[in-house]
Every structure is written in structure tokens, then in C-alpha cells.
Scaffold this motif. Structure first.
Motif, PDB file in Angstrom:
ATOM      1  N   ARG A 112      23.763 -54.106 -13.946  1.00 56.12           N
ATOM      2  CA  ARG A 112      23.070 -53.221 -14.875  1.00 56.12           C
ATOM      3  C   ARG A 112      21.872 -53.946 -15.458  1.00 56.12           C
ATOM      4  N   GLY A 113      20.684 -53.403 -15.201  1.00 56.85           N
ATOM      5  CA  GLY A 113      19.474 -54.024 -15.715  1.00 56.85           C
ATOM      6  C   GLY A 113      18.275 -53.665 -14.857  1.00 56.85           C
ATOM      7  N   SER A 114      17.129 -54.194 -15.231  1.00 55.39           N
ATOM      8  CA  SER A 114      15.881 -53.916 -14.527  1.00 55.39           C
ATOM      9  C   SER A 114      15.554 -55.071 -13.597  1.00 55.39           C
ATOM     10  N   ALA A 115      15.249 -54.758 -12.343  1.00 50.08           N
ATOM     11  CA  ALA A 115      14.986 -55.788 -11.338  1.00 50.08           C
ATOM     12  C   ALA A 115      13.490 -55.997 -11.154  1.00 50.08           C
ATOM     13  N   ALA A 116      13.100 -57.249 -10.938  1.00 51.43           N
ATOM     14  CA  ALA A 116      11.709 -57.584 -10.653  1.00 51.43           C
ATOM     15  C   ALA A 116      11.682 -58.676  -9.585  1.00 51.43           C
ATOM     16  N   HIS A 256       6.921 -25.476 -29.272  1.00 49.45           N
ATOM     17  CA  HIS A 256       7.270 -26.625 -28.448  1.00 49.45           C
ATOM     18  C   HIS A 256       6.330 -26.685 -27.244  1.00 49.45           C
ATOM     19  N   LEU A 257       6.098 -27.896 -26.754  1.00 50.22           N
ATOM     20  CA  LEU A 257       5.225 -28.109 -25.598  1.00 50.22           C
ATOM     21  C   LEU A 257       5.994 -28.858 -24.518  1.00 50.22           C
ATOM     22  N   LEU A 258       6.071 -28.251 -23.332  1.00 53.25           N
ATOM     23  CA  LEU A 258       6.688 -28.896 -22.173  1.00 53.25           C
ATOM     24  C   LEU A 258       5.600 -29.270 -21.181  1.00 53.25           C
ATOM     25  N   LEU A 259       5.566 -30.539 -20.789  1.00 51.52           N
ATOM     26  CA  LEU A 259       4.598 -31.021 -19.803  1.00 51.52           C
ATOM     27  C   LEU A 259       5.267 -31.075 -18.440  1.00 51.52           C
ATOM     28  N   ALA A 260       4.705 -30.341 -17.490  1.00 50.11           N
ATOM     29  CA  ALA A 260       5.232 -30.332 -16.121  1.00 50.11           C
ATOM     30  C   ALA A 260       4.048 -30.402 -15.166  1.00 50.11           C
ATOM     31  N   VAL A 261       3.359 -31.527 -15.207  1.00 47.31           N
ATOM     32  CA  VAL A 261       2.089 -31.669 -14.476  1.00 47.31           C
ATOM     33  C   VAL A 261       2.151 -32.740 -13.387  1.00 47.31           C
ATOM     34  N   GLY A 262       3.348 -33.032 -12.921  1.00 46.65           N
ATOM     35  CA  GLY A 262       3.472 -33.988 -11.830  1.00 46.65           C
ATOM     36  C   GLY A 262       4.325 -35.186 -12.188  1.00 46.65           C
ATOM     37  N   ARG A 263       4.518 -36.058 -11.201  1.00 43.20           N
ATOM     38  CA  ARG A 263       5.360 -37.233 -11.371  1.00 43.20           C
ATOM     39  C   ARG A 263       4.680 -38.452 -10.748  1.00 43.20           C
ATOM     40  N   VAL A 264       5.018 -39.613 -11.265  1.00 42.75           N
ATOM     41  CA  VAL A 264       4.473 -40.864 -10.734  1.00 42.75           C
ATOM     42  C   VAL A 264       5.632 -41.779 -10.352  1.00 42.75           C
ATOM     43  N   PRO A 265       5.451 -42.598  -9.304  1.00 43.63           N
ATOM     44  CA  PRO A 265       6.546 -43.459  -8.840  1.00 43.63           C
ATOM     45  C   PRO A 265       6.832 -44.606  -9.797  1.00 43.63           C
ATOM     46  N   ASN A 266       8.091 -44.980  -9.885  1.00 41.79           N
ATOM     47  CA  ASN A 266       8.511 -46.108 -10.721  1.00 41.79           C
ATOM     48  C   ASN A 266       8.371 -47.410  -9.931  1.00 41.79           C
ATOM     49  N   VAL A 267       7.200 -47.997 -10.000  1.00 41.45           N
ATOM     50  CA  VAL A 267       6.937 -49.221  -9.227  1.00 41.45           C
ATOM     51  C   VAL A 267       6.519 -50.394 -10.100  1.00 41.45           C
ATOM     52  N   GLU A 268       6.018 -50.127 -11.325  1.00 38.08           N
ATOM     53  CA  GLU A 268       5.392 -51.187 -12.109  1.00 38.08           C
ATOM     54  C   GLU A 268       6.341 -52.344 -12.398  1.00 38.08           C
ATOM     55  N   ASP A 269       7.557 -52.040 -12.827  1.00 40.15           N
ATOM     56  CA  ASP A 269       8.480 -53.096 -13.245  1.00 40.15           C
ATOM     57  C   ASP A 269       9.028 -53.914 -12.079  1.00 40.15           C
ATOM     58  N   LEU A 270       8.835 -53.438 -10.856  1.00 34.68           N
ATOM     59  CA  LEU A 270       9.363 -54.158  -9.692  1.00 34.68           C
ATOM     60  C   LEU A 270       8.574 -55.425  -9.362  1.00 34.68           C
ATOM     61  N   GLN A 271       7.367 -55.540  -9.901  1.00 33.14           N
ATOM     62  CA  GLN A 271       6.512 -56.700  -9.598  1.00 33.14           C
ATOM     63  C   GLN A 271       6.378 -56.889  -8.078  1.00 33.14           C
ATOM     64  N   LEU A 272       5.941 -55.817  -7.427  1.00 32.98           N
ATOM     65  CA  LEU A 272       5.881 -55.813  -5.960  1.00 32.98           C
ATOM     66  C   LEU A 272       4.882 -56.821  -5.399  1.00 32.98           C
ATOM     67  N   ASP A 273       3.893 -57.190  -6.189  1.00 29.35           N
ATOM     68  CA  ASP A 273       2.936 -58.199  -5.711  1.00 29.35           C
ATOM     69  C   ASP A 273       3.647 -59.497  -5.345  1.00 29.35           C
ATOM     70  N   ASN A 274       4.698 -59.830  -6.093  1.00 25.95           N
ATOM     71  CA  ASN A 274       5.429 -61.071  -5.807  1.00 25.95           C
ATOM     72  C   ASN A 274       6.175 -61.016  -4.482  1.00 25.95           C
ATOM     73  N   ALA A 275       6.398 -59.801  -3.999  1.00 28.00           N
ATOM     74  CA  ALA A 275       7.081 -59.634  -2.713  1.00 28.00           C
ATOM     75  C   ALA A 275       6.102 -59.313  -1.596  1.00 28.00           C
ATOM     76  N   GLY A 276       4.843 -59.094  -1.943  1.00 27.22           N
ATOM     77  CA  GLY A 276       3.853 -58.755  -0.934  1.00 27.22           C
ATOM     78  C   GLY A 276       3.992 -57.343  -0.399  1.00 27.22           C
ATOM     79  N   VAL A 277       4.595 -56.448  -1.187  1.00 26.94           N
ATOM     80  CA  VAL A 277       4.805 -55.065  -0.755  1.00 26.94           C
ATOM     81  C   VAL A 277       3.590 -54.225  -1.120  1.00 26.94           C
ATOM     82  N   ALA A 278       3.089 -53.466  -0.169  1.00 27.04           N
ATOM     83  CA  ALA A 278       1.868 -52.682  -0.359  1.00 27.04           C
ATOM     84  C   ALA A 278       2.173 -51.276  -0.866  1.00 27.04           C
ATOM     85  N   LEU A 279       1.234 -50.768  -1.652  1.00 27.96           N
ATOM     86  CA  LEU A 279       1.277 -49.380  -2.105  1.00 27.96           C
ATOM     87  C   LEU A 279       0.252 -48.559  -1.329  1.00 27.96           C
TER      88      LEU A 279
END
Length: 454
Positions: A112-116, A256-279
């Protein structure tokens, strides 16, 4: 201190737990890392909770229509606290079931936790280093929050699930699938609802007649729809919110205001640069046809890879990867037929190409359309809005695309999806005996009416 595993799965969505269990059953040592809840968007913020709410809203709608069926009832009241409690009970049961399954799986360690990433072969979780031979990323996506809304209270598809009161007037920014489902749901609960779409029509990826019919359905239930509502701004208005659009051309106020204007991938916390993974250019993890990243030992599955934004595409990613790795298969993403559903009522079942895509393909095509008013089952249930539309290749006689906007459209679409995947011709379907009285029985009649696409 560090630990080593054969496989490390990051994210417990609709691919991660199943893949982790499959790899563990094959004798591999596996770590499954999840920072929030097992089940991902589907179980916690998506399919299960929203469709549970949709079901409650439909009951309220049917109760108000009881007189249409010769049934007398008293005043219809919606207890939003009870509606939420029912939703919570189902969600918690599913989440607990996944937790219990993962914790009891031999060869599988739940972290349980966030991986990087700290290197191509190691991640940190809660200060501990986990080394792996292979990595599988299933971290999903989250709602987009535009800058113009940052200064006012707002809801997303996740946070609105925690409401246990009925909004007086719900403003929904976004004219696509998520926004439209919530619009009809909350209108049926009893709220005033206004939908603001930035483009010229709702569900812009669909054929124009599908978009127009969806709008008719929603407006027929009392939902206000505003299109071409770009250049938005928001401000507090008393105890509510006001949204202006069109550079001041229009303004609407709500509670009330509901925002439903799209989604973005959860990549920031993974620190993909350290693994050399491309976006890729849109910020998703770039993968090949077998879901491998540019690092051959690292795979990306589900919403985070941009190759599908549904529970079923995520689960299919799991099937592709697991069968390729463990069963000697050679499955590819490009082999699957695109398919999804929009869960307004009546639902839209979609598979394959839409009309614009058929025309762009340059092939000779056939088309058939049948209004739901010509489907006996729909008339018997007094739910005959919408239509069925199918495209077929004029030479091969195989189905190219399906748009079924009508009662049971999501279910009827499945049989045509399977026919498309199997390469079955429309003639085979036409000659097949279908059960009466059903919605599906009109599919052969629909296909028999195929004509050249003008």
C-alpha cells in the motif's frame, strides 16, 4: 533494504489485480502496489457506483410514469441518503472482495503506497526499494479540472458520488458520456439540470443523428442543453455558482457545478524518466501493439496507455498481456473491435465504425436504419425512443459498425460485436432464427433492409 520480485504490478485497476493473480498462479513472485483502493475507477468512481445510481434514478422515473401503465402510486420522493447508502454498500463489497482475494493469493505481496521508479528495474514505495524483472503499469486516469474553475467549488465524477443531498440546480460542463449520464440521473432524482457543451453538439464522436437524438431524449426529460459554450468562466453567486460562456455571450446560475471535460493519465508520480519510459504526444504512456513500452520489460495497461478508456479495454489489456506472456499467444490491441456504451436511458451501444469513419475508409458500404417505434418490445414497454443503425461492407457483407440507441441497445450490440469479431456475414444473421418477443429479433429485419450508403 530492498526486495526483489519477478513481476511488479503498479495499480490495482481492472487489469492489475487479475494480472498479478495470473502471474502468481504461474509461480512468479509478484508485488502489487496500490495507493488508494483496489478496483480502480470502475469499482470506486466509475461503472459500479454510477450504474447503481442510474438504477435508482430509473426506478424514480418509472414510478412517476406508473400511470402510463395503468398503475396508481402516491407521490414519488427520492431519499438521496438512502440512494448513496445503497451505492456505498455495493462498492465496499466489491472492493473488499478484491482486497481479500489479493491478500490470500499465494506468491503475491500487496504493498500500500505510491510507487516511483528510481531506475529501469526498481521502484520505491514508502521508502523501500522493490526490484523487479518485469513491470506492469495500471495507474489509470483522473478528471481534468480546467483553470477557469479553480476558484469555485466544483464536483468531479468522483466527488459527486459522495453527495447525499439533491442539488437544487446542477450545472454540468461537458457534453460527452460522463456528463450526459449524470445529467439524466440527477434530473430523474429531481434536480434542475443544465448541460454546457463546448462544441456544437452532444456526444461529438457519434454520428450527427445519434447526437441529435440524444439531445432530444435529454431535453424531453426537462434537461437544458447549451452548445457552443466555449470560453467559460466561473464565479461564486450567493450560495451557488455562475458560469458564463461564449466570452460573456451567456450566463447560467446553479447550486452545484460538475466538471466532466475529460481525463488525464496518472503518470506524474511514477517518475518515468528514471526508467526511460516514453510518453506519447497526449501524455499517455506510449505502448506498442502488445502493450510494451519502449522499455521491453515494462508494460502499460488500462487508461494510462491511451489505447482505451473503459473497464473492458483495461481487462482486455490484461488478457492480451497475460496470454502473450504465459500461454504462448500473440494477441494484439489492433485485433479488437472498438466497442462501448453510453448509459443514458435508453442506452447507446456502439461497435466498430461510425458513418464518418465508414465514408473515410473509401469502401463500398451499405446502411440500414430502423426506428425503435418499429420494435414491438419497445412499444410494449412504452420505451420506443431512438433507433438502430448498422453499416456493412457491400462486397464482403461483413458488419463495419453499429449504433444502437434504444432500449437494450447495449445488450443487443454485443451479439453484433461478436459477429464482427468472428467475421460473420449479415446473411448468416438474417438466416438465424431469433427469439420473440425481443429487441434482438428485429436485427435480421434491420439487416435485410441494408441499402447502398449514398
Amino acid at each position: 533494504m530492498s526486495r526483489s520480485f519477478d513481476a511488479i504490478v503498479i495499480g490495482g485497476g481492472q487489469a492489475g489485480p487479475f494480472l498479478a493473480a495470473r502471474l502468481a498462479a504461474a509461480g512468479q513472485s509478484v508485488a502489487l502496489i496500490e495507493r488508494r483502493h483496489m478496483g480502480g475507477t470502475c469499482v470506486n468512481d466509475g461503472c459500479q457506483p454510477t450504474k447503481t445510481l442510474v438504477a435508482s434514478a430509473r426506478v424514480a422515473w418509472l414510478a412517476r410514469r406508473a400511470g402510463d401503465f395503468g398503475v396508481t402510486t402516491g407521490p414519488v420522493r427520492v431519499d438521496m441518503a438512502a440512494v448513496k447508502a445503497r451505492k456505498d454498500k455495493l462498492v465496499l463489497a466489491s472492493r473488499q472482495g478484491l482486497d481479500d482475494w489479493m491478500e490470500a493469493t499465494e506468491n503475491l505481496t500487496v504493498c500500500r503506497g505510491s510507487a516511483a521508479f528510481v531506475s529501469p528495474n526498481a521502484v520505491t514505495v514508502n521508502g523501500e526499494v522493490l526490484e523487479g524483472k518485469q513491470f506492469f503499469l495500471n495507474t489509470g486516469a483522473r478528471p481534468v479540472v480546467p483553470d477557469w474553475a479553480a476558484g469555485v467549488p466544483y464536483l468531479t465524477n468522483s466527488s459527486i458520488l459522495e453527495l447525499d443531498v439533491l442539488p437544487r440546480h446542477l450545472l454540468i460542463v461537458g457534453g460527452s458520456y460522463i456528463g450526459l449520464e449524470f445529467a439524466q440521473m440527477y434530473r430523474r432524482f429531481g434536480a434542475e439540470v443544465t448541460v454546457l457543451a463546448r462544441g456544437p453538439r452532444l456526444a461529438a464522436k457519434e454520428d450527427e443523428e445519434v447526437s441529435a437524438t440524444i439531445r432530444d431524449i435529454l431535453e424531453g426529460e426537462g434537461i437544458r442543453v447549451i452548445t457552443d459554450a466555449s470560453c467559460m468562466a466561473a464565479e461564486r453567486q450567493g450560495d451557488g455558482i455562475a458560469v458564463s460562456y461564449g466570452g460573456g455571450r451567456g450566463r447560467v446560475e446553479g447550486s452545484h457545478l460538475l466538471l466532466a471535460v475529460g481525463r488525464v493519465p496518472n503518470v506524474e508520480d511514477l517518475q518515468l524518466d528514471n526508467a526511460g519510459v516514453a510518453l506519447d504526444a497526449d501524455g499517455y504512456i506510449a505502448v506498442d501493439d502488445r502493450l510494451r513500452t519502449n522499455q521491453p520489460h515494462i508494460y502499460a495497461l488500462g487508461d494510462v496507455n491511451g489505447r482505451g478508456a473503459f473497464t473492458h479495454t483495461s481487462y482486455n489489456d490484461f488478457e492480451i498481456v497475460s496470454q502473450n506472456l504465459l500461454d504462448g499467444a500473440d494477441r494484439k490491441v489492433s485485433e479488437r473491435v472498438p466497442a462501448y456504451a453510453l448509459y443514458i436511458d435508453p442506452p447507446l451501444g456502439r461497435a466498430g465504425m461510425n458513418e464518418a469513419e465508414v465514408r473515410a475508409s473509401g469502401r463500398k458500404a451499405l446502411v440500414a436504419v430502423r426506428p425503435m417505434t418499429r420494435v414491438s418490445r419497445a412499444n410494449e414497454r412504452a420505451e420506443n425512443l431512438g433507433f438502430m443503425k448498422v453499416f456493412a461492407d457491400a462486397e464482403t457483407r461483413q458488419i463495419l459498425g453499429v449504433s444502437l440507441l434504444g432500449i437494450e441497445g447495449d445488450e443487443v450490440m454485443q451479439s453484433l460485436l461478436e459477429a464482427m469479431a468472428a467475421g460473420v456475414t449479415v446473411d448468416t444473421i438474417i438466416r438465424t432464427m431469433h427469439v420473440h418477443p425481443t429487441v434482438s429479433e428485429l436485427v435480421p429485419t434491420l439487416l435485410a433492409d441494408l441499402k447502398p450508403l449514398a
